[in-house]
Write a protein that holds these residues in place. Structure first.
Motif, PDB file in Angstrom:
ATOM      1  N   VAL A  54       0.639  -0.832   0.179  1.00 11.51           N
ATOM      2  CA  VAL A  54      -0.170   0.473  -0.034  1.00 11.51           C
ATOM      3  C   VAL A  54       1.080   1.195  -0.122  1.00 11.51           C
ATOM      4  O   VAL A  54       0.547   2.582  -0.077  1.00 11.51           O
ATOM      5  N   MET A  55       2.368   1.121  -0.380  1.00 13.16           N
ATOM      6  CA  MET A  55       2.903   2.137  -0.301  1.00 13.16           C
ATOM      7  C   MET A  55       3.921   2.610  -1.619  1.00 13.16           C
ATOM      8  O   MET A  55       3.789   0.898  -1.536  1.00 13.16           O
ATOM      9  N   ASP A  56       4.706   3.368  -1.674  1.00 13.30           N
ATOM     10  CA  ASP A  56       4.997   2.892  -3.044  1.00 13.30           C
ATOM     11  C   ASP A  56       7.043   2.846  -2.606  1.00 13.30           C
ATOM     12  O   ASP A  56       7.036   3.135  -1.388  1.00 13.30           O
ATOM     13  N   HIS A  57       7.936   2.478  -3.528  1.00 13.94           N
ATOM     14  CA  HIS A  57       9.145   1.498  -3.728  1.00 13.94           C
ATOM     15  C   HIS A  57       9.792   1.863  -4.752  1.00 13.94           C
ATOM     16  O   HIS A  57       8.568   2.598  -5.915  1.00 13.94           O
ATOM     17  N   THR A  58      11.042   1.578  -4.802  1.00 12.50           N
ATOM     18  CA  THR A  58      11.314   1.971  -6.152  1.00 12.50           C
ATOM     19  C   THR A  58      12.468   0.363  -5.796  1.00 12.50           C
ATOM     20  O   THR A  58      12.425  -0.290  -5.124  1.00 12.50           O
ATOM     21  N   ALA A  59      12.860   0.029  -7.111  1.00  9.72           N
ATOM     22  CA  ALA A  59      14.119  -0.892  -7.042  1.00  9.72           C
ATOM     23  C   ALA A  59      15.454   0.548  -7.618  1.00  9.72           C
ATOM     24  O   ALA A  59      15.227   0.974  -9.179  1.00  9.72           O
ATOM     25  N   THR A  60      16.195   0.340  -6.917  1.00  6.40           N
ATOM     26  CA  THR A  60      17.502   1.258  -7.594  1.00  6.40           C
ATOM     27  C   THR A  60      18.715   0.341  -8.350  1.00  6.40           C
ATOM     28  O   THR A  60      19.343  -0.130  -6.373  1.00  6.40           O
ATOM     29  N   ALA A  61      19.411   0.513  -8.822  1.00  3.88           N
ATOM     30  CA  ALA A  61      20.687   0.029  -8.685  1.00  3.88           C
ATOM     31  C   ALA A  61      21.466   1.004  -9.404  1.00  3.88           C
ATOM     32  O   ALA A  61      21.132   1.588 -10.458  1.00  3.88           O
ATOM     33  N   LYS A  62      22.570   1.575  -8.659  1.00  3.59           N
ATOM     34  CA  LYS A  62      23.329   2.489  -8.247  1.00  3.59           C
ATOM     35  C   LYS A  62      23.842   2.279 -10.472  1.00  3.59           C
ATOM     36  O   LYS A  62      24.564   1.319 -10.500  1.00  3.59           O
ATOM     37  N   GLY A  63      23.696   3.474 -11.070  1.00  2.00           N
ATOM     38  CA  GLY A  63      24.435   3.442 -12.175  1.00  2.00           C
ATOM     39  C   GLY A  63      23.902   2.467 -13.494  1.00  2.00           C
ATOM     40  O   GLY A  63      24.814   2.142 -14.464  1.00  2.00           O
ATOM     41  N   ASN A  64      22.578   1.322 -13.012  1.00  2.00           N
ATOM     42  CA  ASN A  64      22.268   0.544 -13.708  1.00  2.00           C
ATOM     43  C   ASN A  64      20.565   0.942 -14.396  1.00  2.00           C
ATOM     44  O   ASN A  64      19.783   1.452 -15.254  1.00  2.00           O
ATOM     45  N   PHE A  65      19.977   1.439 -13.208  1.00  2.00           N
ATOM     46  CA  PHE A  65      17.982   1.525 -13.200  1.00  2.00           C
ATOM     47  C   PHE A  65      17.795   2.252 -11.691  1.00  2.00           C
ATOM     48  O   PHE A  65      18.194   1.709 -10.486  1.00  2.00           O
ATOM     49  N   ASP A  66      16.986   2.859 -11.923  1.00  3.83           N
ATOM     50  CA  ASP A  66      16.285   3.500 -11.066  1.00  3.83           C
ATOM     51  C   ASP A  66      14.433   3.547 -10.567  1.00  3.83           C
ATOM     52  O   ASP A  66      14.590   5.004 -11.922  1.00  3.83           O
ATOM     53  N   VAL A  67      14.081   3.284 -10.908  1.00  5.94           N
ATOM     54  CA  VAL A  67      11.883   2.827 -11.028  1.00  5.94           C
ATOM     55  C   VAL A  67      12.198   2.865 -10.230  1.00  5.94           C
ATOM     56  O   VAL A  67      11.808   2.027  -8.949  1.00  5.94           O
ATOM     57  N   VAL A  68      10.767   3.485 -10.571  1.00  3.83           N
ATOM     58  CA  VAL A  68      10.129   4.082  -9.177  1.00  3.83           C
ATOM     59  C   VAL A  68       8.536   2.755  -9.240  1.00  3.83           C
ATOM     60  O   VAL A  68       8.322   3.600 -10.270  1.00  3.83           O
ATOM     61  N   ILE A  69       7.881   2.724  -7.696  1.00  2.20           N
ATOM     62  CA  ILE A  69       6.912   1.511  -8.510  1.00  2.20           C
ATOM     63  C   ILE A  69       5.982   1.963  -7.157  1.00  2.20           C
ATOM     64  O   ILE A  69       6.257   1.070  -6.832  1.00  2.20           O
ATOM     65  N   PRO A  70       4.649   3.052  -8.023  1.00  5.11           N
ATOM     66  CA  PRO A  70       3.849   3.065  -6.936  1.00  5.11           C
ATOM     67  C   PRO A  70       2.984   1.696  -6.527  1.00  5.11           C
ATOM     68  O   PRO A  70       2.950   0.958  -7.072  1.00  5.11           O
ATOM     69  N   ALA A  71       2.055   2.364  -5.613  1.00  4.18           N
ATOM     70  CA  ALA A  71       1.442   1.438  -4.721  1.00  4.18           C
ATOM     71  C   ALA A  71       0.590   0.892  -5.578  1.00  4.18           C
ATOM     72  O   ALA A  71      -0.600   1.660  -6.243  1.00  4.18           O
ATOM     73  N   GLY A  72       0.604  -0.502  -5.268  1.00  5.36           N
ATOM     74  CA  GLY A  72      -0.459  -1.153  -6.585  1.00  5.36           C
ATOM     75  C   GLY A  72      -0.190  -1.396  -8.165  1.00  5.36           C
ATOM     76  O   GLY A  72      -1.348  -1.786  -8.788  1.00  5.36           O
ATOM     77  N   ALA A  73       0.481  -0.934  -8.856  1.00  3.21           N
ATOM     78  CA  ALA A  73       1.270  -0.823 -10.090  1.00  3.21           C
ATOM     79  C   ALA A  73       3.051  -1.840 -10.366  1.00  3.21           C
ATOM     80  O   ALA A  73       2.571  -2.442  -9.567  1.00  3.21           O
ATOM     81  N   SER A  74       3.542  -1.221 -11.201  1.00  7.22           N
ATOM     82  CA  SER A  74       4.047  -2.276 -11.628  1.00  7.22           C
ATOM     83  C   SER A  74       5.013  -1.229 -12.386  1.00  7.22           C
ATOM     84  O   SER A  74       5.211   0.127 -12.639  1.00  7.22           O
TER      85      SER A  74
END
Length: 103
Positions: A54-74
């Motif tokens: 129910v909260m936002d997250h990220t998938a963050t790898a320095k120098g590779n990707f930084d993806v924001v993933i809102p609650a309930g989304a992909s």
């Protein structure tokens, strides 16, 4: 006869073969965890994170990707180079994941 059309056709065929061979690897975010926490991928594969929290997250790898993933989304990223990619959620640094990329 020009070699340009033949080169263009070969490049298009190579692109289609590469794209057709790529996979999508799904990771679920649930209860402040990446599940599975470790996956194996090949260069060109897409990593897709589905956020069930129910909260936002990220998938963050320095120098590779930084993806924001809102609650309930992909959200997604494509991995391109061989090696191990360690990533975290910037909002919740205790959340950690690992992608082993190889041929």
């Amino acid at each position: 006869m020009s070699a340009l059309p033949a080169l263009a056709a070969a490049a298009a065929l190579l692109f289609c073969a590469t794209a057709a061979g790529a996979a999508t690897i799904e990771i679920t975010i649930d209860r402040l965890e990446f599940r599975p926490a470790a996956v194996t991928a090949r260069p060109g594969d897409t990593i897709l994170w589905r956020n069930r929290d129910v909260m936002d997250h990220t998938a963050t790898a320095k120098g590779n990707f930084d993806v924001v993933i809102p609650a309930g989304a992909s959200g997604s990223a494509v991995v391109n180079a061989d090696g191990v990619v360690e990533y975290v959620c910037r909002f919740h640094p205790n959340m950690k994941g690992r992608i082993a990329v190889g041929r």
